[in-house]
Design a protein around this motif. Structure first.
Motif, PDB file in Angstrom:
ATOM      1  N   UNK A  70       0.816  -1.215   0.000  1.00 37.72           N
ATOM      2  CA  UNK A  70       0.000   0.000   0.000  1.00 37.72           C
ATOM      3  C   UNK A  70       0.845   1.258   0.000  1.00 37.72           C
ATOM      4  N   UNK A  71       1.842   1.305   0.882  1.00 41.33           N
ATOM      5  CA  UNK A  71       2.715   2.475   0.946  1.00 41.33           C
ATOM      6  C   UNK A  71       3.537   2.629  -0.336  1.00 41.33           C
ATOM      7  N   UNK A  72       3.939   1.506  -0.903  1.00 44.40           N
ATOM      8  CA  UNK A  72       4.686   1.514  -2.167  1.00 44.40           C
ATOM      9  C   UNK A  72       3.858   2.146  -3.285  1.00 44.40           C
ATOM     10  N   UNK A  73       2.559   1.790  -3.325  1.00 42.74           N
ATOM     11  CA  UNK A  73       1.681   2.337  -4.353  1.00 42.74           C
ATOM     12  C   UNK A  73       1.410   3.820  -4.129  1.00 42.74           C
ATOM     13  N   UNK A  74       1.193   4.200  -2.867  1.00 41.71           N
ATOM     14  CA  UNK A  74       0.952   5.615  -2.564  1.00 41.71           C
ATOM     15  C   UNK A  74       2.170   6.448  -2.955  1.00 41.71           C
ATOM     16  N   UNK A  75       3.350   5.932  -2.658  1.00 39.83           N
ATOM     17  CA  UNK A  75       4.574   6.623  -3.060  1.00 39.83           C
ATOM     18  C   UNK A  75       4.628   6.765  -4.582  1.00 39.83           C
ATOM     19  N   UNK A  79       4.941   9.992  -7.515  1.00 39.29           N
ATOM     20  CA  UNK A  79       6.210  10.099  -8.230  1.00 39.29           C
ATOM     21  C   UNK A  79       6.134   9.720  -9.710  1.00 39.29           C
ATOM     22  N   UNK A  80       5.284   8.740 -10.033  1.00 45.13           N
ATOM     23  CA  UNK A  80       5.377   8.153 -11.361  1.00 45.13           C
ATOM     24  C   UNK A  80       4.022   8.094 -12.064  1.00 45.13           C
ATOM     25  N   UNK A  81       4.081   8.104 -13.377  1.00 43.08           N
ATOM     26  CA  UNK A  81       2.884   7.915 -14.180  1.00 43.08           C
ATOM     27  C   UNK A  81       2.651   6.421 -14.383  1.00 43.08           C
ATOM     28  N   UNK A  82       1.393   6.079 -14.688  1.00 38.00           N
ATOM     29  CA  UNK A  82       1.035   4.686 -14.983  1.00 38.00           C
ATOM     30  C   UNK A  82       1.486   3.724 -13.888  1.00 38.00           C
ATOM     31  N   UNK A  83       1.372   4.178 -12.642  1.00 43.08           N
ATOM     32  CA  UNK A  83       1.892   3.352 -11.554  1.00 43.08           C
ATOM     33  C   UNK A  83       1.161   2.017 -11.446  1.00 43.08           C
ATOM     34  N   UNK A  84      -0.172   2.001 -11.655  1.00 40.94           N
ATOM     35  CA  UNK A  84      -0.901   0.747 -11.517  1.00 40.94           C
ATOM     36  C   UNK A  84      -0.547  -0.234 -12.631  1.00 40.94           C
ATOM     37  N   UNK A  85      -0.377   0.262 -13.816  1.00 36.48           N
ATOM     38  CA  UNK A  85       0.027  -0.604 -14.918  1.00 36.48           C
ATOM     39  C   UNK A  85       1.380  -1.239 -14.622  1.00 36.48           C
ATOM     40  N   UNK A  86       2.305  -0.431 -14.121  1.00 40.40           N
ATOM     41  CA  UNK A  86       3.628  -0.946 -13.776  1.00 40.40           C
ATOM     42  C   UNK A  86       3.546  -1.899 -12.574  1.00 40.40           C
ATOM     43  N   UNK A  87       2.720  -1.530 -11.588  1.00 39.87           N
ATOM     44  CA  UNK A  87       2.589  -2.368 -10.391  1.00 39.87           C
ATOM     45  C   UNK A  87       1.968  -3.718 -10.730  1.00 39.87           C
ATOM     46  N   UNK A  88       0.979  -3.730 -11.624  1.00 41.12           N
ATOM     47  CA  UNK A  88       0.365  -4.987 -12.037  1.00 41.12           C
ATOM     48  C   UNK A  88       1.395  -5.897 -12.701  1.00 41.12           C
ATOM     49  N   UNK A  89       2.273  -5.296 -13.478  1.00 38.34           N
ATOM     50  CA  UNK A  89       3.311  -6.083 -14.140  1.00 38.34           C
ATOM     51  C   UNK A  89       4.327  -6.623 -13.136  1.00 38.34           C
ATOM     52  N   UNK A  91       3.890  -7.091  -9.719  1.00 44.54           N
ATOM     53  CA  UNK A  91       3.336  -7.933  -8.655  1.00 44.54           C
ATOM     54  C   UNK A  91       2.449  -9.054  -9.150  1.00 44.54           C
ATOM     55  N   UNK A  92       1.931  -8.924 -10.378  1.00 42.70           N
ATOM     56  CA  UNK A  92       0.972  -9.872 -10.943  1.00 42.70           C
ATOM     57  C   UNK A  92      -0.347  -9.870 -10.172  1.00 42.70           C
ATOM     58  N   UNK A  93      -0.616  -8.785  -9.466  1.00 43.01           N
ATOM     59  CA  UNK A  93      -1.897  -8.592  -8.792  1.00 43.01           C
ATOM     60  C   UNK A  93      -2.818  -7.771  -9.698  1.00 43.01           C
ATOM     61  N   UNK A  94      -4.128  -7.996  -9.552  1.00 43.41           N
ATOM     62  CA  UNK A  94      -5.060  -7.262 -10.405  1.00 43.41           C
ATOM     63  C   UNK A  94      -5.233  -5.834  -9.905  1.00 43.41           C
ATOM     64  N   UNK A  95      -5.838  -5.030 -10.744  1.00 45.30           N
ATOM     65  CA  UNK A  95      -5.978  -3.597 -10.472  1.00 45.30           C
ATOM     66  C   UNK A  95      -6.756  -3.334  -9.182  1.00 45.30           C
ATOM     67  N   UNK A  99      -5.607  -1.378  -5.809  1.00 43.01           N
ATOM     68  CA  UNK A  99      -6.340  -0.198  -5.343  1.00 43.01           C
ATOM     69  C   UNK A  99      -6.730  -0.340  -3.878  1.00 43.01           C
ATOM     70  N   UNK A 100      -7.131  -1.535  -3.476  1.00 47.18           N
ATOM     71  CA  UNK A 100      -7.516  -1.767  -2.085  1.00 47.18           C
ATOM     72  C   UNK A 100      -6.331  -1.559  -1.140  1.00 47.18           C
ATOM     73  N   UNK A 101      -5.171  -2.071  -1.523  1.00 52.87           N
ATOM     74  CA  UNK A 101      -3.972  -1.874  -0.699  1.00 52.87           C
ATOM     75  C   UNK A 101      -3.683  -0.376  -0.532  1.00 52.87           C
ATOM     76  N   UNK A 102      -3.704   0.346  -1.644  1.00 51.69           N
ATOM     77  CA  UNK A 102      -3.391   1.773  -1.599  1.00 51.69           C
ATOM     78  C   UNK A 102      -4.447   2.547  -0.828  1.00 51.69           C
TER      79      UNK A 102
END
Length: 214
Positions: A70-75, A79-89, A91-95, A99-102
């Motif tokens: 969650x903190x990683x996503x909030x950070x 800082x970054x664009x397209x963070x969820x797209x990158x995070x999904x790649x 972590x292999x977790x769905x969107x 979102x729930x973690x963040x």
């Protein structure tokens, strides 16, 4: 809507809680060297107490990882664009999971997070106002509630609130004096107040098939 419990319920349910302090493992047991991606290696002569300590440590690591993500996503949001797209790649977790973690991490600043409760405890109350969040988490910690017990208590509180609202509903009707007199006469014939008689008639109407209602 204030759904806080007025007093502590008598029951205590213990599960899904985390130790308030960090247990220290014996030097001979180092999870960093005993773990692999898909297994945990433990010595055959492992004492029961140490085995329990290892379980507690694994539980804390598992729960802490939810906060870390969650903190990683909030950070990344700042800082970054397209963070969820990158995070999904990465972590292999769905969107929605990400979102729930963040969402939970944003709802609770680190100073408001209860180390003795799980990430899931916090998620259960994240949608409430901050004051109610703290109140319910305080109860959960004090009463040793599991996540499921906290959810149960929250639902019961909502149901009680709805019942209280129903008890306070007032109906205003504009009717002729003649109709009022007929209704009062009918109520008197049934030995009840006008309000009680109206409630009985309405309850009977909603449980009677529509094609048979006069």
């Amino acid at each position: 809507m204030d759904r806080r419990p007025a007093a502590a319920p008598p029951q205590q349910v213990g599960a899904e809680r985390l130790p308030a302090s960090d247990d220290q493992l014996p030097a001979a047991i180092d999870l960093a060297t005993s773990t692999r991606r898909t297994r945990l290696d433990l010595p055959d002569a492992l004492p029961l107490e140490t085995w329990c300590q290892i379980g507690s440590q694994i539980l804390r690591l598992s729960d802490s990882s939810s906060w870390w993500i969650g903190d990683w996503l909030v950070f990344g949001q700042e800082k970054y664009r397209d963070r969820y797209k990158r995070a999904m790649a990465e972590t292999r977790l769905d969107y929605q999971t990400l979102r729930n973690y963040a969402w939970v991490a944003r709802c609770f600043a680190p100073s408001r997070r209860r180390p003795a409760l799980t990430f899931q405890h916090h998620m259960e109350v994240a949608a409430l106002p901050e004051e109610e969040q703290d109140h319910w988490l305080d109860f959960a910690q004090r009463m040793h509630w599991s996540r499921n017990e906290l959810r149960k208590q929250l639902r019961a509180s909502v149901e009680n609130h709805h019942e209280s609202e129903a008890e306070s509903v007032r109906l205003q009707l504009q009717i002729s004096p003649e109709r009022m007199e007929r209704w009062e006469t009918a109520a008197a014939q049934h030995n009840c107040t006008l309000a009680e008689w109206m409630a009985r008639v309405l309850d009977r109407a909603v449980t009677t098939p529509s094609d048979s209602v006069a």
